[in-house]
Design a protein around this motif. Structure first.
Motif, mmCIF file in Angstrom:
data_model
loop_
_atom_site.group_PDB
_atom_site.id
_atom_site.type_symbol
_atom_site.label_atom_id
_atom_site.label_comp_id
_atom_site.label_asym_id
_atom_site.label_seq_id
_atom_site.Cartn_x
_atom_site.Cartn_y
_atom_site.Cartn_z
ATOM 1 N N UNK A 1 -25.868 5.743 60.372
ATOM 2 C CA UNK A 1 -25.167 6.149 61.593
ATOM 3 C C UNK A 1 -24.235 7.304 61.258
ATOM 4 N N UNK A 2 -24.048 8.194 62.202
ATOM 5 C CA UNK A 2 -23.152 9.325 61.957
ATOM 6 C C UNK A 2 -21.790 9.126 62.605
ATOM 7 N N UNK A 3 -21.596 8.022 63.325
ATOM 8 C CA UNK A 3 -20.308 7.733 63.964
ATOM 9 C C UNK A 3 -19.714 6.481 63.317
ATOM 10 N N UNK A 4 -18.475 6.610 62.838
ATOM 11 C CA UNK A 4 -17.761 5.489 62.240
ATOM 12 C C UNK A 4 -16.623 5.094 63.175
ATOM 13 N N UNK A 5 -16.403 3.782 63.325
ATOM 14 C CA UNK A 5 -15.234 3.298 64.060
ATOM 15 C C UNK A 5 -14.862 1.937 63.522
ATOM 16 N N UNK A 6 -13.566 1.770 63.248
ATOM 17 C CA UNK A 6 -13.066 0.496 62.753
ATOM 18 C C UNK A 6 -11.657 0.311 63.261
ATOM 19 N N UNK A 7 -11.315 -0.899 63.673
ATOM 20 C CA UNK A 7 -9.967 -1.209 64.160
ATOM 21 C C UNK A 7 -9.386 -2.357 63.349
ATOM 22 N N UNK A 8 -8.084 -2.293 63.144
ATOM 23 C CA UNK A 8 -7.364 -3.317 62.391
ATOM 24 C C UNK A 8 -6.116 -3.711 63.173
ATOM 25 N N UNK A 9 -5.768 -4.982 63.145
ATOM 26 C CA UNK A 9 -4.521 -5.443 63.743
ATOM 27 C C UNK A 9 -3.470 -5.452 62.645
ATOM 28 N N UNK A 10 -2.363 -4.750 62.890
ATOM 29 C CA UNK A 10 -1.299 -4.639 61.907
ATOM 30 C C UNK A 10 -0.224 -5.698 62.131
ATOM 31 N N UNK A 11 0.355 -6.148 61.058
ATOM 32 C CA UNK A 11 1.461 -7.099 61.113
ATOM 33 C C UNK A 11 2.691 -6.415 61.704
ATOM 34 N N UNK A 12 3.548 -7.185 62.325
ATOM 35 C CA UNK A 12 4.786 -6.621 62.875
ATOM 36 C C UNK A 12 5.729 -6.172 61.767
ATOM 37 N N UNK A 13 5.443 -6.553 60.514
ATOM 38 C CA UNK A 13 6.249 -6.110 59.376
ATOM 39 C C UNK A 13 5.997 -4.649 59.012
ATOM 40 N N UNK A 14 4.887 -4.074 59.493
ATOM 41 C CA UNK A 14 4.527 -2.703 59.139
ATOM 42 C C UNK A 14 5.275 -1.696 60.007
ATOM 43 N N UNK A 15 5.676 -0.585 59.391
ATOM 44 C CA UNK A 15 6.379 0.482 60.096
ATOM 45 C C UNK A 15 5.346 1.510 60.553
ATOM 46 N N UNK A 16 4.858 1.362 61.767
ATOM 47 C CA UNK A 16 3.780 2.222 62.272
ATOM 48 C C UNK A 16 4.238 3.654 62.537
ATOM 49 N N UNK A 17 5.541 3.898 62.533
ATOM 50 C CA UNK A 17 6.057 5.257 62.711
ATOM 51 C C UNK A 17 5.928 6.086 61.434
ATOM 52 N N UNK A 18 5.686 5.440 60.309
ATOM 53 C CA UNK A 18 5.657 6.136 59.026
ATOM 54 C C UNK A 18 4.290 6.074 58.344
ATOM 55 N N UNK A 19 3.221 5.906 59.110
ATOM 56 C CA UNK A 19 1.875 5.859 58.540
ATOM 57 C C UNK A 19 1.512 7.238 57.998
ATOM 58 N N UNK A 20 0.954 7.275 56.797
ATOM 59 C CA UNK A 20 0.496 8.520 56.184
ATOM 60 C C UNK A 20 -0.989 8.385 55.883
ATOM 61 N N UNK A 21 -1.750 9.455 56.109
ATOM 62 C CA UNK A 21 -3.186 9.439 55.855
ATOM 63 C C UNK A 21 -3.582 10.672 55.057
ATOM 64 N N UNK A 22 -4.513 10.490 54.115
ATOM 65 C CA UNK A 22 -5.052 11.622 53.367
ATOM 66 C C UNK A 22 -6.556 11.424 53.193
#
Length: 90
Positions: free
Chosen positions: A43-64
């Protein structure tokens, strides 16, 4: 996450509420006039979802993205990090 064939401009990482979603479209270049007979990529389309814990700071997510590997860093909120307690001696 392994994301072979996906460039930065074809990748979408987002956080909505407590859900992290990773989506990407792989681009498999073919020389003009050639048609593939076999490909390891199903497949050429990827999609994945994850439920994050409330302990995680979603304002500071970094991706590389490097060599087809997506790395995410999601820190804990400050109030959920362990802290050292000073012991008083009488």
């Amino acid at each position: 996450a392994d994301m072979p064939g996906i460039s930065k401009d074809r990748l979408n990482v987002k956080v909505e509420g407590d859900t992290l979603t990773i989506e990407g479209d792989a681009e498999i270049p073919m020389p003009e006039g050639m048609e593939p007979l076999y490909a390891d990529v199903r497949a050429t389309h990827y999609q994945r979802s994850f439920t994050l814990s409330s302990e995680m700071d979603t304002e500071k997510v970094e991706a590389s993205l490097k060599h087809g590997v997506l790395t995410l860093h999601i820190p804990k909120r400050e109030e959920h990090k362990p802290r050292k307690i000073e012991v008083q001696v009488d």
